[in-house]
Scaffold this motif. Structure first.
Motif, mmCIF file in Angstrom:
data_model
loop_
_atom_site.group_PDB
_atom_site.id
_atom_site.type_symbol
_atom_site.label_atom_id
_atom_site.label_comp_id
_atom_site.label_asym_id
_atom_site.label_seq_id
_atom_site.Cartn_x
_atom_site.Cartn_y
_atom_site.Cartn_z
ATOM 1 N N ASP A 196 0.823 -1.215 0.000
ATOM 2 C CA ASP A 196 0.000 0.000 0.000
ATOM 3 C C ASP A 196 0.853 1.259 0.000
ATOM 4 O OD1 ASP A 196 -2.672 -1.325 2.130
ATOM 5 O OD2 ASP A 196 -2.319 -1.466 -0.033
ATOM 6 N N SER A 197 2.000 1.191 0.647
ATOM 7 C CA SER A 197 2.841 2.377 0.802
ATOM 8 C C SER A 197 3.468 2.842 -0.505
ATOM 9 C CB SER A 197 3.939 2.113 1.832
ATOM 10 O OG SER A 197 4.733 1.001 1.429
ATOM 11 N N VAL A 198 3.496 1.987 -1.531
ATOM 12 C CA VAL A 198 4.151 2.367 -2.788
ATOM 13 C C VAL A 198 3.192 2.410 -3.967
ATOM 14 C CG1 VAL A 198 6.319 1.385 -1.954
ATOM 15 C CG2 VAL A 198 4.871 0.048 -3.507
ATOM 16 N N LYS A 199 1.951 2.034 -3.750
ATOM 17 C CA LYS A 199 0.986 2.046 -4.848
ATOM 18 C C LYS A 199 0.880 3.435 -5.467
ATOM 19 C CE LYS A 199 -2.064 -1.741 -3.467
ATOM 20 N NZ LYS A 199 -3.396 -2.113 -2.921
ATOM 21 N N GLY A 200 0.918 3.461 -6.786
ATOM 22 C CA GLY A 200 0.773 4.720 -7.492
ATOM 23 C C GLY A 200 2.080 5.431 -7.785
ATOM 24 N N HIS A 201 3.183 5.035 -7.117
ATOM 25 C CA HIS A 201 4.451 5.684 -7.463
ATOM 26 C C HIS A 201 5.599 4.715 -7.705
ATOM 27 C CE1 HIS A 201 6.413 6.129 -3.323
ATOM 28 N NE2 HIS A 201 5.214 5.773 -3.001
ATOM 29 N N PHE A 202 5.382 3.408 -7.506
ATOM 30 C CA PHE A 202 6.356 2.390 -7.926
ATOM 31 C C PHE A 202 5.693 1.504 -8.982
ATOM 32 C CE2 PHE A 202 9.271 1.820 -3.950
ATOM 33 C CZ PHE A 202 9.492 3.186 -3.908
ATOM 34 N N THR A 203 6.488 1.038 -9.943
ATOM 35 C CA THR A 203 5.996 0.121 -10.955
ATOM 36 C C THR A 203 6.998 -1.009 -11.163
ATOM 37 O OG1 THR A 203 4.865 1.924 -12.122
ATOM 38 C CG2 THR A 203 5.200 -0.129 -13.330
ATOM 39 N N ILE A 204 6.521 -2.242 -11.035
ATOM 40 C CA ILE A 204 7.357 -3.402 -11.287
ATOM 41 C C ILE A 204 7.086 -3.898 -12.701
ATOM 42 C CG2 ILE A 204 5.676 -5.039 -10.313
ATOM 43 C CD1 ILE A 204 8.080 -6.668 -9.252
ATOM 44 N N ASN A 263 15.946 -11.812 -18.848
ATOM 45 C CA ASN A 263 16.029 -12.370 -17.494
ATOM 46 C C ASN A 263 16.217 -11.262 -16.456
ATOM 47 O OD1 ASN A 263 15.798 -14.871 -18.650
ATOM 48 N ND2 ASN A 263 17.788 -15.621 -17.988
ATOM 49 N N THR A 264 15.440 -10.218 -16.600
ATOM 50 C CA THR A 264 15.605 -9.054 -15.736
ATOM 51 C C THR A 264 14.246 -8.557 -15.245
ATOM 52 O OG1 THR A 264 17.615 -8.395 -16.926
ATOM 53 C CG2 THR A 264 16.539 -6.709 -15.601
ATOM 54 N N VAL A 265 14.228 -8.176 -13.987
ATOM 55 C CA VAL A 265 13.039 -7.548 -13.403
ATOM 56 C C VAL A 265 13.436 -6.139 -12.973
ATOM 57 C CG1 VAL A 265 13.475 -8.548 -11.112
ATOM 58 C CG2 VAL A 265 11.169 -7.792 -11.727
ATOM 59 N N TYR A 266 12.491 -5.217 -13.113
ATOM 60 C CA TYR A 266 12.754 -3.807 -12.844
ATOM 61 C C TYR A 266 11.812 -3.273 -11.773
ATOM 62 C CZ TYR A 266 14.869 -4.323 -17.474
ATOM 63 O OH TYR A 266 15.628 -4.754 -18.536
ATOM 64 N N LEU A 267 12.256 -2.205 -11.136
ATOM 65 C CA LEU A 267 11.382 -1.466 -10.231
ATOM 66 C C LEU A 267 11.581 0.019 -10.525
ATOM 67 C CD1 LEU A 267 9.334 -1.797 -7.892
ATOM 68 C CD2 LEU A 267 11.238 -1.308 -6.340
ATOM 69 N N GLN A 268 10.593 0.618 -11.151
ATOM 70 C CA GLN A 268 10.609 2.054 -11.411
ATOM 71 C C GLN A 268 10.016 2.756 -10.200
ATOM 72 O OE1 GLN A 268 11.782 3.890 -14.143
ATOM 73 N NE2 GLN A 268 11.355 5.645 -12.809
ATOM 74 N N MET A 269 10.785 3.642 -9.610
ATOM 75 C CA MET A 269 10.366 4.326 -8.391
ATOM 76 C C MET A 269 10.290 5.827 -8.663
ATOM 77 S SD MET A 269 12.609 2.214 -5.576
ATOM 78 C CE MET A 269 14.142 2.950 -6.098
ATOM 79 N N ASN A 270 9.106 6.370 -8.551
ATOM 80 C CA ASN A 270 8.886 7.796 -8.778
ATOM 81 C C ASN A 270 8.425 8.462 -7.485
ATOM 82 O OD1 ASN A 270 9.430 7.416 -11.558
ATOM 83 N ND2 ASN A 270 7.278 6.955 -11.974
ATOM 84 N N SER A 271 8.530 9.774 -7.458
ATOM 85 C CA SER A 271 8.086 10.558 -6.302
ATOM 86 C C SER A 271 8.654 9.988 -5.005
ATOM 87 C CB SER A 271 6.553 10.596 -6.247
ATOM 88 O OG SER A 271 6.009 11.116 -7.427
ATOM 89 N N LEU A 272 9.930 9.737 -5.015
ATOM 90 C CA LEU A 272 10.562 9.115 -3.848
ATOM 91 C C LEU A 272 10.528 10.042 -2.640
ATOM 92 C CD1 LEU A 272 13.470 7.375 -5.708
ATOM 93 C CD2 LEU A 272 11.854 6.223 -4.194
ATOM 94 N N GLU A 273 10.383 9.415 -1.489
ATOM 95 C CA GLU A 273 10.308 10.129 -0.220
ATOM 96 C C GLU A 273 11.381 9.583 0.714
ATOM 97 O OE1 GLU A 273 6.391 9.154 1.030
ATOM 98 O OE2 GLU A 273 5.400 10.337 -0.533
#
Length: 115
Positions: free
Chosen positions: A61-69, A76-86
């Motif tokens: 819940d804490s990352v919904k809307g600003h992180f995208t997996i 063979n790669t997984v990503y985590l896009q992190m926006n509006s970091l706090e």
């Protein structure tokens, strides 16, 4: 099994980072992949997960809307896009895969959000 995270670093509040996890030693496209994080003095927590074909994702819940997996099974790669970091996102971020009831982890990549 080898999981190697990259992309962490120091970023100002409101900034963005993209983490990557390169996987090897198993059939990547068959497994759910996850990102966890562990902040100083806190327990490791699930951040996001993605199904084998990438069709279903799940977020804390804490990352919904600003992180995208996301994932690229050809690489063979997984990503985590992190926006509006706090500042509260400051943690070591770990890549995870579980099979045969065993968890495999990378060494983690440190994300520090600070001005």
């Amino acid at each position: 099994v080898q999981l190697v995270e990259s992309g962490g670093g120091l970023v100002q509040p409101g900034g963005s980072l993209r983490l990557s996890c390169a996987a090897s030693g198993f059939t990547f496209s068959r497994y759910i992949m996850s990102w966890y994080r562990q902040a100083p003095g806190k327990e490791r927590e699930l951040v996001a997960a993605i199904t084998s074909a990438g069709g279903i994702t799940n977020y804390a819940d804490s990352v919904k809307g600003h992180f995208t997996i996301s994932r690229d099974n050809a690489k063979n790669t997984v990503y985590l896009q992190m926006n509006s970091l706090e500042p509260e996102d400051t943690a070591v971020y770990y890549c995870n895969v579980r099979f045969y009831e065993v968890d495999y982890w990378g060494k983690g990549t440190l994300v520090t959000v600070s001005s």
